[in-house]
Design an enzyme around this catalytic site. Structure first.
Site, PDB file in Angstrom:
ATOM      1  N   GLU A 158      37.146  62.238  47.220  1.00 11.97           N
ATOM      2  CA  GLU A 158      36.461  61.820  48.440  1.00 11.97           C
ATOM      3  C   GLU A 158      35.918  60.401  48.271  1.00 11.97           C
ATOM      4  O   GLU A 158      35.149  60.144  47.344  1.00 11.97           O
ATOM      5  CB  GLU A 158      35.312  62.794  48.738  1.00 11.97           C
ATOM      6  CG  GLU A 158      35.838  64.168  49.092  1.00 11.97           C
ATOM      7  CD  GLU A 158      34.823  65.289  48.866  1.00 11.97           C
ATOM      8  OE1 GLU A 158      33.613  65.010  48.815  1.00 11.97           O
ATOM      9  OE2 GLU A 158      35.262  66.447  48.732  1.00 11.97           O
ATOM     10  N   HIS A 190      21.861  68.374  42.697  1.00 13.65           N
ATOM     11  CA  HIS A 190      22.723  67.246  42.333  1.00 13.65           C
ATOM     12  C   HIS A 190      22.363  66.688  40.950  1.00 13.65           C
ATOM     13  O   HIS A 190      22.607  65.515  40.677  1.00 13.65           O
ATOM     14  CB  HIS A 190      22.602  66.098  43.339  1.00 13.65           C
ATOM     15  CG  HIS A 190      23.227  66.366  44.676  1.00 13.65           C
ATOM     16  ND1 HIS A 190      22.733  67.278  45.568  1.00 13.65           N
ATOM     17  CD2 HIS A 190      24.315  65.829  45.272  1.00 13.65           C
ATOM     18  CE1 HIS A 190      23.476  67.285  46.667  1.00 13.65           C
ATOM     19  NE2 HIS A 190      24.455  66.416  46.518  1.00 13.65           N
ATOM     20  N   GLU A 217      37.175  70.310  48.385  1.00 11.99           N
ATOM     21  CA  GLU A 217      37.252  70.365  46.921  1.00 11.99           C
ATOM     22  C   GLU A 217      38.359  71.297  46.430  1.00 11.99           C
ATOM     23  O   GLU A 217      39.021  71.013  45.435  1.00 11.99           O
ATOM     24  CB  GLU A 217      35.896  70.789  46.331  1.00 11.99           C
ATOM     25  CG  GLU A 217      34.884  69.651  46.172  1.00 11.99           C
ATOM     26  CD  GLU A 217      34.294  69.162  47.487  1.00 11.99           C
ATOM     27  OE1 GLU A 217      34.478  69.848  48.517  1.00 11.99           O
ATOM     28  OE2 GLU A 217      33.652  68.104  47.499  1.00 11.99           O
TER      29      GLU A 217
END
Ligand SMILES: Cc1ncc(C[n+]2csc(CCOP(=O)(O)OP(=O)(O)O)c2C)c(N)n1
Ligand SMILES: [Mg+2]
Lengths: 317, 327
Positions: A12, A112, A43
């Site tokens: 991406e 994250h 994904e």
């Protein structure tokens, strides 16, 4: 990419934008949209697509912007790509690479900031690396691309800004080979990724003991011989991991060392880890959460002085 | 020039209608053999039989040239046989014998033979679909004229991998054909309990993809639709989604008797048997005696193949068992 047309990059925003962390910056200008492919936010299709292209003879390098995103597509890697060689009895193989950003320290919060190496290291069929500096990033990435099996390269976000010499003339490294960054006498400290500089910084503070500091580089396969040789000398093993203690590589390393060198070990192995908890966002909290040099010194010194494994900071009273 | 392998010869045997008929009968006979071997305790784990759906695999294999790649499901005995795998290799593998196509390490759900384009069959629903897209990506990258085939069930159209794959293949214009084997059930759930559509090919529209449904019991119709889809892909005009309407005669797997289906429903489908339909077309008159003759012949061939597959042979040794995990 220059030397082999089979190498392609997909993910991406890896092309026109050069990647969220700019790792692939300039590649699309240089190699074109055919070889540097911006994909949909898919994904599963990225990893499955890389796998299919690899079976068909390309050497795809897929990027997942954050390692957590691989979770939505884990099947393609751990159950599909990892078993193709086995299920075809060696007639097929999957020379793909998954590069992905891992780790904390930048305030990205609980979803994250993980490393999640154990998602991959428990899969026979995969190889897993974690570079600690620019030179290893270069050599490990090359090894990963030329390897004929699926390789996961865990790139620490905190290291993207690092500057360092890259030795282009070095002969190729070997997969699974660790490196001893610093030589000492009293203790063996094993680390990987961003924890290598933490371990080195700890060893450099003149703490009253000296350490072999080993950068593992590869978590699967990992360099059993080099670690054993060092602990045979020092009699003390410390691992430094950027994750909680559950299912971490430090547990495997400790067990292997204990089973092999039990009678020569002076103390039980010490695992320096984060708490078994999600990664917090606020700077103060995250700083306390991640192992740092001062804490490593404290823990190692306590082990050497008392002979028993000290409590971790979150259990201090 | 190397001599053609038996598998390749078998693939070429599908050029004629007699060849196709014989292969469909062979698939049926192999599946019946597997069912009885299962009942006799010769088979561990799971089996997913293909009886009733033969025209789809045989139609596909008769228009997919060697060089194409097929990514298919755990319901894969029929596809393997259609593509050219020998019955011995299928039966041996399903029974976990070293006579199997991968020596018994795979089992029923993991048949494989790269020489006929068959990737290890996939036991995770939908997992094969993006892999076929990747194979197609490589084919387009090299400007090769090979095509990738993703074969999937109706149930798999509800998994994310399906949608991601159709979207990506369409936006990139890749040479892949998605073939839905709509047998009306995903395990024990009828299609309509899980899916708001009867016509699954309509899902192609969301991805601006060429899409059509075809009578999956008619091998000619299947072959024609898939040949068109293949030409479209090979000409660089992008993917297609083809839905073959078909039916599995047995239950989902192993000992499932499929009792959640009405006798009427089963009878309606059995009366449109793909083998019967083709036999009638080949022999418009008196087809039943010619068909019985052919069935007898195939049955004895499959019996011999079964004996060969089950002949006493040591299992692969521990070195072989632990090989090929990484290179
Ligand atoms: C990801 C995943 N979920 C669930 C299963 C269990 N499972 C195996 S086959 C099947 C039904 C699939 O139905 P369909 O796609 O229609 O294929 P069919 O079996 O009818 O050929 C299910 C749910 C699985 N193997 N993988
Ligand atoms: Mg179904």
């Amino acid at each position: 990419m220059e030397s082999d047309e089979c190498v392609i990059v997909l993910g991406e925003d890896v092309g026109a934008a050069g990647g969220a962390f700019k790792v692939t910056e300039g590649l699309q200008e240089r190699f074109g949209v055919r070889r540097v492919i911006d994909t949909p936010i898919s994904e599963t299709a990225i990893l499955g697509g890389a796998m299919g292209a690899a079976i068909a003879g390309l050497r795809p390098v897929a990027e997942m912007m954050f390692v957590e995103f691989a979770g939505v597509a884990l099947d393609q890697l751990v159950t599909e790509a990892a078993t193709v060689r086995y299920l075809s009895r060696g007639q097929l193989n999957v020379p793909m690479v998954l590069r992905t950003a891992v780790g904390g320290g930048q305030g990205f919060g609980a979803q994250h900031s993980q490393v999640l190496d154990h998602w991959f290291t428990s899969s026979p069929g995969l190889k897993v690396a974690m570079p600690a500096d620019p030179n290893s990033a270069y050599h490990i990435t090359r090894l990963a691309i030329w390897d004929d099996d699926p390789v996961v390269v865990l790139e620490h976000k905190g290291l993207y800004g690092d500057r360092g010499e890259v030795d282009l003339e070095e002969p190729p490294w070997a997969i699974g080979e660790a490196v001893t960054m610093r030589v000492g006498q009293d203790v063996t400290i094993v680390a990987a990724g961003a924890m290598v500089s933490v371990a080195l910084a700890a060893a450099e503070t003149n703490p009253g003991w000296s350490a072999d500091v080993i950068d593992l580089r590869w978590l699967r396969p990992w360099d059993v011989d080099q670690v054993l040789a060092s602990v045979a000398k020092t009699g003390v093993l410390v691992t430094v991991e950027e994750a909680g203690p559950s299912a971490g590589w430090g547990g495997d390393v400790s067990l292997t060392v204990c089973q092999t060198l039990w009678s020569r070990m002076k103390f039980p192995p010490l695992r320096v880890t984060t708490p078994d908890a999600p990664v917090p966002h606020a700077q103060e909290l995250e700083r306390r959460f991640l192992p740092n040099a001062e804490y490593v010194v404290q823990q190692v010194s306590s082990l050497l002085e008392t002979g028993s494994v000290p409590l971790p900071w979150w259990e201090y009273r | 020039m190397s001599i053609e392998s038996p598998e390749h010869l078998r693939r070429r045997g599908l050029a004629s209608d007699l060849g196709r008929l014989k292969r469909m009968i062979e698939i049926r006979e192999v599946e019946e053999t597997i069912q009885s071997l299962y009942s006799a305790g010769e088979i561990r784990g799971s089996t997913h039989l293909y009886s009733g759906q033969e025209a789809v695999a045989v139609g596909l294999a008769s228009v997919a040239p060697l060089g194409d790649t097929v990514a298919c499901t755990y319901r894969g005995h029929g596809m393997a046989l259609a593509l050219g795998m020998e019955p011995t290799a299928v039966i041996g593998e399903v029974c976990g014998r070293s006579t199997g196509c991968v020596g018994g390490i795979g089992g029923s759900m993991h048949l494989c033979d790269p020489s006929i384009g068959l990737l290890p069959t996939f036991a995770i629903v939908g997992a094969q679909i993006p892999v076929a897209v990747g194979v197609a990506l490589a084919s387009a990258y090299r400007a090769a004229d090979s095509v990738a085939w993703a074969v999937l069930g109706d149930g798999a159209t509800n998994i994310g991998a399906f949608h991601e794959s159709l979207n990506m293949a369409s936006v990139m214009g890749l040479p892949v054909v998605f073939v839905i084997e709509n047998n009306l059930y995903g395990e024990y759930s009828p299609l309509r309990w899980t899916t708001p559509l009867d016509d699954l090919f309509r899902r192609g529209e969301a991805y601006d993809m060429r899409a059509a449904a075809v009578d999956g019991q008619d091998v000619h119709a299947v072959a024609e639709a898939l040949a068109e889809a293949r030409s479209h892909a090979a000409a660089g005009r992008g993917p297609s989604l083809i839905e073959a309407k078909t039916y599995r005669y047995s239950g989902h797997s192993r000992s499932d008797l499929g009792l959640y289906r009405s006798a009427d429903e089963v009878q309606t489908w059995v009366s449109r048997d793909p083998i019967g339909i083709l036999a009638e077309r080949i022999w418009p008159e008196g087809h039943s005696s010619r068909l019985s003759e052919m069935v007898e012949q195939v049955r004895s061939e499959v019996r011999a193949a079964t004996e060969h597959a089950l002949r006493p042979m040591p299992p692969i040794d521990k070195v072989e068992m632990l090989r090929h995990i990484t290179g």
